[in-house]
Design an enzyme around this catalytic site. Structure first.
Site, PDB file in Angstrom:
ATOM      1  N   GLU A 166      28.344   5.656   5.234  1.00 43.33           N
ATOM      2  CA  GLU A 166      28.961   7.278   5.167  1.00 43.33           C
ATOM      3  C   GLU A 166      27.760   8.142   4.961  1.00 43.33           C
ATOM      4  O   GLU A 166      28.004   8.776   4.096  1.00 43.33           O
ATOM      5  CB  GLU A 166      30.078   7.204   4.361  1.00 43.33           C
TER       6      GLU A 166
HETATM    7  C1  GCB Z   1      34.847   4.169   2.446  1.00 47.43           C
HETATM    8  C2  GCB Z   1      33.456   3.964   1.384  1.00 47.43           C
HETATM    9  C3  GCB Z   1      33.788   2.921   0.372  1.00 47.43           C
HETATM   10  C4  GCB Z   1      35.047   3.227  -0.160  1.00 47.43           C
HETATM   11  C5  GCB Z   1      36.088   3.153   0.849  1.00 47.43           C
HETATM   12  C6  GCB Z   1      37.426   3.423   0.332  1.00 47.43           C
HETATM   13  O1  GCB Z   1      34.564   4.026   3.554  1.00 47.43           O
HETATM   14  O2  GCB Z   1      32.585   3.770   2.012  1.00 47.43           O
HETATM   15  O3  GCB Z   1      32.625   2.999  -0.572  1.00 47.43           O
HETATM   16  O4  GCB Z   1      35.386   2.194  -1.180  1.00 47.43           O
HETATM   17  O5  GCB Z   1      35.979   4.172   1.536  1.00 47.43           O
HETATM   18  O6  GCB Z   1      38.337   2.754   0.158  1.00 47.43           O
HETATM   19  O7  GCB Z   1      37.659   4.767   0.136  1.00 47.43           O
END
Ligand code: GCB
Length: 561
Positions: A372
């Protein structure tokens, strides 16, 4: 503190849990007299994030970046065996700055503030969800080699009809004539099936056993490994190294991914590799348990979100047959300030160290350069062009991508990648609780991605936070029923978009610890298993989906085949 382990959750002291700065480890060891005429190497498999290492009070190495091994020859720093103990000292610092991988910031909120703060009070702000575990979380070992030794081996493979083509390259240090290097390939039973000589060459293996994934096609045996055995001569001083490897090809053809020329669909799980007490510390029982969970649920692939896992973990992926999205800790590059030249340099180092470590693994088919990142701005393009080209130049035999959370019409870098990975959360972070919007909006999204880019498309994350044992009918967010309702709507959409989709990675295998936030209830609860590795109701649904999901049926129904 125990090694290996993160230090944060070992004591009852909150200051140790949340400690930011230098932590010191030291220990003593005696040298075996057998080692006197050998090269002695000190290897640290991972230290979070910066480390300085001394032997007998002399600095022998420094290293920046966690989750990756580093080592040094230490003969010159050692005392002779009879002269008593050697002292090993390691200082580790977990401070994250805008230039580290991953990035973070240090702030002094009390500076010039009328509101009272304790003296020198500072905070570490993270740009990632994960708890900032620290310490020496993997093995520290001493090993020996002869004075002239094998420094590196690279193996790449190809398949022509039923013949496996194995290309190898050996790098040696010291006085080793080319003609003394011999190479043998052993099959699983230890029989020699191919031979070569010199520091590089090609060996053909007729009727090769290919490396396949588990839970994919019952006709194939998963995880078949050969051993490449390299000798530097016949005498007792010669070096020998045995490298497991698999024979397989991975290719992108249009919108399809082919493993050994067969179409592949990811029945994947995203994993955030950690557990109670030891944090990110290496734990053999946990590794075996997590692989058992993946096999039970019917997965054939996983993503190392959001940092490189241990070599012991990756060995299991090779042996059991899981395809792996192998990721550097470049999570949270979410502002243009994090795309500086200084960050890029650290990012390139992290990429090259990961590739050096995992370049011979059949399980690793793709390098993920980031999770991301800020790729929706034109200014981001040069940064991502550089890191992606750099990664390809280091390993032209694997695919490259990043995990994208932008839209098909806003991302400025996704055209650079081989496979498109998108993280989606409609029904969770957006349209929260609005289950009926998932199918139409997600389907629209997937169709747009497929039409805009003629590349394989993979869902790299989708998930809903779920508190075990909270039940609601009709479902509401955080209940076990909501997780099932949420996931099954995603699955129906995936099935309706199958011709446009190459796979899915549920987020995530197990719950995990995060920094404290009002968005998290004692950590991230999107696991289909709890942090204690027990199933939530959704684990049974996913298991049913994955175990009844047959790649062969999929291929025959797929309009693109
Ligand atoms: C995402 C992030 C990750 C988070 C996840 C979440 O996409 O990349 O690091 O833990 O979302 O659960 O919000």
């Amino acid at each position: 503190m125990p090694v290996p382990s993160s230090y944060n959750d070992i004591t009852e002291d909150g200051r140790i849990r949340d400690f930011i700065g230098w932590a010191w480890y030291d220990t003593e060891f005696f040298l075996s007299s057998d080692w006197t005429n050998k090269r002695v190497v000190l290897r640290i498999d991972s230290a979070q994030y910066n480390a300085i290492v001394w032997v007998n009070s002399k600095q022998v190495m420094t290293h920046q970046g966690g989750h990756i091994p580093f080592q040094a020859d230490i003969n010159q720093y050692l005392t002779v065996p009879s002269d008593g103990p050697n002292r090993l000292t390691v200082a580790v610092n977990n401070t994250l700055t805008p230039y580290t991988i991953p990035p973070g910031t240090i702030d002094w909120p009390g500076k010039d503030s009328p509101i009272p703060y304790p003296p020198n009070y500072f905070t570490q702000t993270l740009q990632m969800d994960s708890f900032n575990y620290a310490g020496i979380d993997r093995h520290v070992s001493l090993y020996t080699t002869p004075k002239s030794y094998i420094d590196d081996i690279t193996v790449t493979t190809n398949i022509v009809d039923t013949t496996g083509i194995v290309n190898y390259r050996v790098v040696t240090v010291g006085d080793i004539p080319q003609g003394d290097i011999t190479v043998r390939i052993l099959n699983r039973t230890g029989a020699i099936v191919g031979q070569g000589g010199g520091s590089s060459g090609t060996i053909k293996i007729p009727n090769a056993n290919l490396w396949w994934t588990v839970n994919t096609n019952n006709l194939h045996q998963p995880g078949y490994l050969y051993t490449l055995e390299v000798h530097t001569g016949e005498d007792v001083d010669a070096d020998v190294y045995r490298l497991p490897f698999g024979i397989r090809t991975v290719k992108v053809v249009g919108r399809k991914l082919l493993l050994n020329n067969e179409e592949f669909y990811f029945k994947g799980v995203g994993i955030h590799n950690e557990a109670e007490i030891r944090g990110r510390g290496l734990d053999y029982a946990m590794i075996v348990k997590d692989f058992n969970l993946m096999r039970w649920v019917g997965a054939n692939s996983f993503r190392t979100a959001v940092f490189p896992f241990s070599e012991e973990w990756m060995d299991q992926a090779d042996q059991q047959g899981f395809l792996v999205v192998d990721e550097v800790p470049a999570v949270g590059l979410n502002s243009l300030d994090n795309l500086s030249n200084q960050t890029l340099q650290n990012h390139m180092n992290a990429m090259s160290e990961l590739i050096q470590r995992d370049k011979n693994r059949p399980s690793v088919f793709l390098w993920s350069v980031a999770n991301e990142p800020r790729t929706d701005r034109p200014e981001s393009l040069p940064y991502f062009q550089t890191i992606i080209n750099f990664t390809r130049s280091l390993d032209p035999n694997r695919l490259v991508s990043f995990m994208c959370n932008h839209d098909f019409n806003s991302d400025k870098c996704v055209h650079l990648v081989d496979l498109i990975f998108i993280n989606r959360y409609v029904g969770w972070y957006s349209q929260t609780g609005l289950l009926d919007l998932i199918q139409p909006q997600l389907k629209y999204d997937l169709d747009q991605w497929a039409e805009t880019f003629n590349k394989p498309l993979v869902i790299s994350k989708y998930g809903a936070g779920t508190m075990p044992e909270i039940h609601r009918v009709p479902s509401t967010v955080f209940s076990e029923e909501y997780q099932i309702d949420f996931l099954s709507r995603y699955h129906r959409t995936f099935d309706s978009a199958r011709g446009n989709l190459t796979g899915e990675f549920v987020w995530c295998l197990t719950d995990f610890n995060t920094y404290q936030s009002i968005k998290r209830v004692n950590g991230n609860k999107k696991g289909i298993f709890t942090r204690e590795r027990q199933p939530k109701m959704s684990a049974f649904n996913l298991r049913h989906r994955y175990l009844t999901f047959n790649n062969t049926d999929y291929c025959t129904k797929n309009p693109y085949t």
